[in-house]
Design an enzyme around this catalytic site. Structure first.
Site, PDB file in Angstrom:
ATOM      1  N   SER A  10       0.803  -1.230   0.000  1.00  0.00           N
ATOM      2  CA  SER A  10       0.000   0.000   0.000  1.00  0.00           C
ATOM      3  C   SER A  10       0.832   1.275   0.000  1.00  0.00           C
ATOM      4  O   SER A  10       0.372   2.310  -0.480  1.00  0.00           O
ATOM      5  CB  SER A  10      -0.948  -0.001   1.210  1.00  0.00           C
ATOM      6  OG  SER A  10      -0.246  -0.345   2.389  1.00  0.00           O
ATOM      7  N   ARG A  11       2.031   1.200   0.562  1.00  0.00           N
ATOM      8  CA  ARG A  11       2.816   2.441   0.699  1.00  0.00           C
ATOM      9  C   ARG A  11       4.298   2.172   0.439  1.00  0.00           C
ATOM     10  O   ARG A  11       4.728   1.024   0.342  1.00  0.00           O
ATOM     11  CB  ARG A  11       2.673   2.988   2.134  1.00  0.00           C
ATOM     12  CG  ARG A  11       1.282   3.480   2.431  1.00  0.00           C
ATOM     13  CD  ARG A  11       1.156   4.068   3.825  1.00  0.00           C
ATOM     14  NE  ARG A  11       1.072   3.053   4.873  1.00  0.00           N
ATOM     15  CZ  ARG A  11       1.893   2.984   5.914  1.00  0.00           C
ATOM     16  NH1 ARG A  11       2.861   3.870   6.067  1.00  0.00           N
ATOM     17  NH2 ARG A  11       1.757   2.029   6.824  1.00  0.00           N
ATOM     18  N   VAL A  60       0.264 -10.034   7.839  1.00  0.00           N
ATOM     19  CA  VAL A  60       1.198 -11.122   7.503  1.00  0.00           C
ATOM     20  C   VAL A  60       1.655 -11.892   8.741  1.00  0.00           C
ATOM     21  O   VAL A  60       2.057 -13.051   8.646  1.00  0.00           O
ATOM     22  CB  VAL A  60       2.448 -10.616   6.724  1.00  0.00           C
ATOM     23  CG1 VAL A  60       2.064 -10.011   5.382  1.00  0.00           C
ATOM     24  CG2 VAL A  60       3.263  -9.634   7.560  1.00  0.00           C
ATOM     25  N   TYR A 153      14.774  -5.430  15.210  1.00  0.00           N
ATOM     26  CA  TYR A 153      14.717  -5.297  13.745  1.00  0.00           C
ATOM     27  C   TYR A 153      15.917  -5.988  13.087  1.00  0.00           C
ATOM     28  O   TYR A 153      15.774  -6.693  12.088  1.00  0.00           O
ATOM     29  CB  TYR A 153      14.689  -3.802  13.425  1.00  0.00           C
ATOM     30  CG  TYR A 153      14.450  -3.417  11.987  1.00  0.00           C
ATOM     31  CD1 TYR A 153      13.159  -3.401  11.450  1.00  0.00           C
ATOM     32  CD2 TYR A 153      15.508  -3.026  11.175  1.00  0.00           C
ATOM     33  CE1 TYR A 153      12.941  -3.008  10.136  1.00  0.00           C
ATOM     34  CE2 TYR A 153      15.300  -2.631   9.860  1.00  0.00           C
ATOM     35  CZ  TYR A 153      14.008  -2.627   9.349  1.00  0.00           C
ATOM     36  OH  TYR A 153      13.799  -2.237   8.050  1.00  0.00           O
ATOM     37  N   ALA A 156      15.314  -9.698  13.274  1.00  0.00           N
ATOM     38  CA  ALA A 156      14.266 -10.128  12.332  1.00  0.00           C
ATOM     39  C   ALA A 156      14.811 -10.184  10.906  1.00  0.00           C
ATOM     40  O   ALA A 156      14.606 -11.162  10.185  1.00  0.00           O
ATOM     41  CB  ALA A 156      13.078  -9.169  12.400  1.00  0.00           C
ATOM     42  N   LYS A 157      15.526  -9.138  10.510  1.00  0.00           N
ATOM     43  CA  LYS A 157      16.027  -9.084   9.129  1.00  0.00           C
ATOM     44  C   LYS A 157      17.164 -10.090   8.915  1.00  0.00           C
ATOM     45  O   LYS A 157      17.250 -10.695   7.839  1.00  0.00           O
ATOM     46  CB  LYS A 157      16.483  -7.660   8.785  1.00  0.00           C
ATOM     47  CG  LYS A 157      15.352  -6.621   8.799  1.00  0.00           C
ATOM     48  CD  LYS A 157      14.269  -6.943   7.800  1.00  0.00           C
ATOM     49  CE  LYS A 157      13.303  -5.784   7.602  1.00  0.00           C
ATOM     50  NZ  LYS A 157      12.215  -6.097   6.663  1.00  0.00           N
TER      51      LYS A 157
HETATM   52  P1  NAP Z   1       6.319   1.844   5.206  1.00  0.00           P
HETATM   53  O1  NAP Z   1       6.360   3.031   4.312  1.00  0.00           O
HETATM   54  O2  NAP Z   1       6.168   2.037   6.668  1.00  0.00           O
HETATM   55  O3  NAP Z   1       5.166   0.850   4.667  1.00  0.00           O
HETATM   56  C1  NAP Z   1       4.955  -0.342   5.358  1.00  0.00           C
HETATM   57  C2  NAP Z   1       4.043  -1.210   4.538  1.00  0.00           C
HETATM   58  O4  NAP Z   1       3.913  -2.473   5.201  1.00  0.00           O
HETATM   59  C3  NAP Z   1       2.633  -0.657   4.418  1.00  0.00           C
HETATM   60  O5  NAP Z   1       2.146  -1.019   3.153  1.00  0.00           O
HETATM   61  C4  NAP Z   1       1.878  -1.384   5.530  1.00  0.00           C
HETATM   62  O6  NAP Z   1       0.474  -1.536   5.285  1.00  0.00           O
HETATM   63  C5  NAP Z   1       2.554  -2.730   5.467  1.00  0.00           C
HETATM   64  N1  NAP Z   1       2.434  -3.500   6.696  1.00  0.00           N
HETATM   65  C6  NAP Z   1       2.899  -3.189   7.933  1.00  0.00           C
HETATM   66  N2  NAP Z   1       2.602  -4.157   8.801  1.00  0.00           N
HETATM   67  C7  NAP Z   1       1.942  -5.108   8.095  1.00  0.00           C
HETATM   68  C8  NAP Z   1       1.361  -6.347   8.424  1.00  0.00           C
HETATM   69  N3  NAP Z   1       1.403  -6.820   9.695  1.00  0.00           N
HETATM   70  N4  NAP Z   1       0.735  -7.059   7.464  1.00  0.00           N
HETATM   71  C9  NAP Z   1       0.674  -6.603   6.193  1.00  0.00           C
HETATM   72  N5  NAP Z   1       1.211  -5.432   5.816  1.00  0.00           N
HETATM   73  C10 NAP Z   1       1.831  -4.692   6.768  1.00  0.00           C
HETATM   74  O7  NAP Z   1       7.635   0.967   5.044  1.00  0.00           O
HETATM   75  P2  NAP Z   1       8.791   0.969   3.914  1.00  0.00           P
HETATM   76  O8  NAP Z   1       9.817   1.950   4.319  1.00  0.00           O
HETATM   77  O9  NAP Z   1       8.192   1.023   2.577  1.00  0.00           O
HETATM   78  O10 NAP Z   1       9.420  -0.482   4.190  1.00  0.00           O
HETATM   79  C11 NAP Z   1       9.135  -1.609   3.399  1.00  0.00           C
HETATM   80  C12 NAP Z   1      10.109  -2.716   3.761  1.00  0.00           C
HETATM   81  O11 NAP Z   1      11.440  -2.258   3.532  1.00  0.00           O
HETATM   82  C13 NAP Z   1      10.055  -3.141   5.229  1.00  0.00           C
HETATM   83  O12 NAP Z   1      10.262  -4.530   5.325  1.00  0.00           O
HETATM   84  C14 NAP Z   1      11.231  -2.412   5.834  1.00  0.00           C
HETATM   85  O13 NAP Z   1      11.713  -3.062   6.984  1.00  0.00           O
HETATM   86  C15 NAP Z   1      12.211  -2.452   4.693  1.00  0.00           C
HETATM   87  N6  NAP Z   1      13.263  -1.428   4.761  1.00  0.00           N
HETATM   88  C16 NAP Z   1      12.930  -0.103   4.719  1.00  0.00           C
HETATM   89  C17 NAP Z   1      13.962   0.837   4.763  1.00  0.00           C
HETATM   90  C18 NAP Z   1      13.697   2.318   4.724  1.00  0.00           C
HETATM   91  O14 NAP Z   1      14.643   3.089   4.898  1.00  0.00           O
HETATM   92  N7  NAP Z   1      12.473   2.776   4.469  1.00  0.00           N
HETATM   93  C19 NAP Z   1      15.283   0.416   4.901  1.00  0.00           C
HETATM   94  C20 NAP Z   1      15.571  -0.938   4.936  1.00  0.00           C
HETATM   95  C21 NAP Z   1      14.542  -1.851   4.861  1.00  0.00           C
HETATM   96  P3  NAP Z   1      -0.604  -0.396   5.727  1.00  0.00           P
HETATM   97  O15 NAP Z   1      -0.444   0.730   4.724  1.00  0.00           O
HETATM   98  O16 NAP Z   1      -1.929  -1.071   5.617  1.00  0.00           O
HETATM   99  O17 NAP Z   1      -0.248   0.033   7.111  1.00  0.00           O
END
Ligand code: NAP
Length: 242
Positions: A10-11, A60, A153, A156-157
């Site tokens: 979604s985001r 999830v 975190y 987990a990762k």
């Molecule tokens: P984000 O903008 O916070 O978006 C999180 C997404 O995950 C949303 O679509 C949310 O859905 C969904 N979500 C959260 N909990 C969930 C659950 N229990 N079941 C199903 N969907 C769930 O995060 P992002 O930055 O895009 O991160 C995406 C991935 O990249 C994550 O695994 C994060 O750990 C990883 N990551 C991010 C970064 C960074 O700098 N941003 C760096 C390294 C790794 P809703 O919209 O419905 O809440």
């Protein structure tokens, strides 16, 4: 019909991956937890690329829910094959371990690590039967080098990285590849409250990455071009030391 399932579509990074999968011609299954408005915007962006898709709401981390929604979808859509699975849903609840409560520890492990298990279990069987599949797990720099304030975190990762390498070897003979992408600092809601200026100064490229830059690497692992790569972790972090 060939489908790509993106959890947390979604985001942020998940949305950019959904759009990229649409560009690649996939019917996109957009999972989200609660933000239906954002998920609907993603679906509109998918349609704007000339493809189509649908929303699948489930947590999830909740195996019963995943079985009830995703398991039922798989059962009722035998003509649609999930070729690409991107385990992207994730949260962070940072705290020094000294202050971290059991709930913060469990929540983060539940969504990233149990989420990987719960969702992958529902789609792997069909990939093995069709002898083709692409599983891409979104991990993190934090899971490679460990980051203070993120023991939950990082654990987990790192757990998902281990699972990526193990599963890759289990399913390689069946034409299914399993790889991981490890972003550094990416501009999304997850990093919105961080001090971007200060943190970007630590990045050799001197900036945060974009969700689209992560999606490009996911697209490579999702494509046939990466057919001899499995069990690999690709860092996308602007040169931050891993
Ligand atoms: P984000 O903008 O916070 O978006 C999180 C997404 O995950 C949303 O679509 C949310 O859905 C969904 N979500 C959260 N909990 C969930 C659950 N229990 N079941 C199903 N969907 C769930 O995060 P992002 O930055 O895009 O991160 C995406 C991935 O990249 C994550 O695994 C994060 O750990 C990883 N990551 C991010 C970064 C960074 O700098 N941003 C760096 C390294 C790794 P809703 O919209 O419905 O809440």
């Amino acid at each position: 019909m060939k489908c790509a399932l993106i959890t947390g579509g979604s985001r942020g990074i998940g949305r950019a991956i959904c759009v990229k999968m649409a560009e690649m011609g996939y019917y996109v299954l957009i999972n989200y937890k609660g933000n239906e408005a954002a998920a609907t915007e993603t679906l509109e962006a998918v349609r704007a690329k000339g493809s189509d898709g649908e929303l699948l709401q489930f947590n999830v981390g909740n195996n019963e829910e995943v079985i009830a929604v995703l398991g039922a979808w798989v059962e009722n859509n035998k003509e649609k094959q999930i070729e690409v699975l991107v385990n992207n849903a994730g949260i962070r609840e940072d705290n020094l371990l000294f202050w971290m409560n059991a709930e913060q520890w469990r929540n983060v492990l539940n969504i990233s690590l149990d989420g990987f298990y719960n969702v992958t279990k529902q789609v792997l069987n069909n990939m093995l039967m069709k002898r083709y599949g692409r599983i891409i797990n979104i991990v993190s720099l934090s899971g490679i080098k460990g980051l203070p304030g993120q023991t939950n975190y990082s654990a987990a990762k790192a757990g998902v990285i281990g699972a990526t390498k193990a599963l890759a070897q289990e399913v390689a003979k069946r034409g299914v590849t399993v790889n991981a992408v490890a972003p550094g600092f990416i501009k999304t809601d997850m990093t919105a409250e961080l001090n971007e200026k200060e943190l970007a100064a630590q990045v050799p490229m001197n900036r945060f990455g974009t969700p689209e830059e992560v999606a490009e690497a996911v697209a490579f692992f999702a494509s046939k071009a990466s057919s001899y790569i499995t069990g690999e972790v690709l860092s996308i972090n602007g040169g931050l030391y891993t």
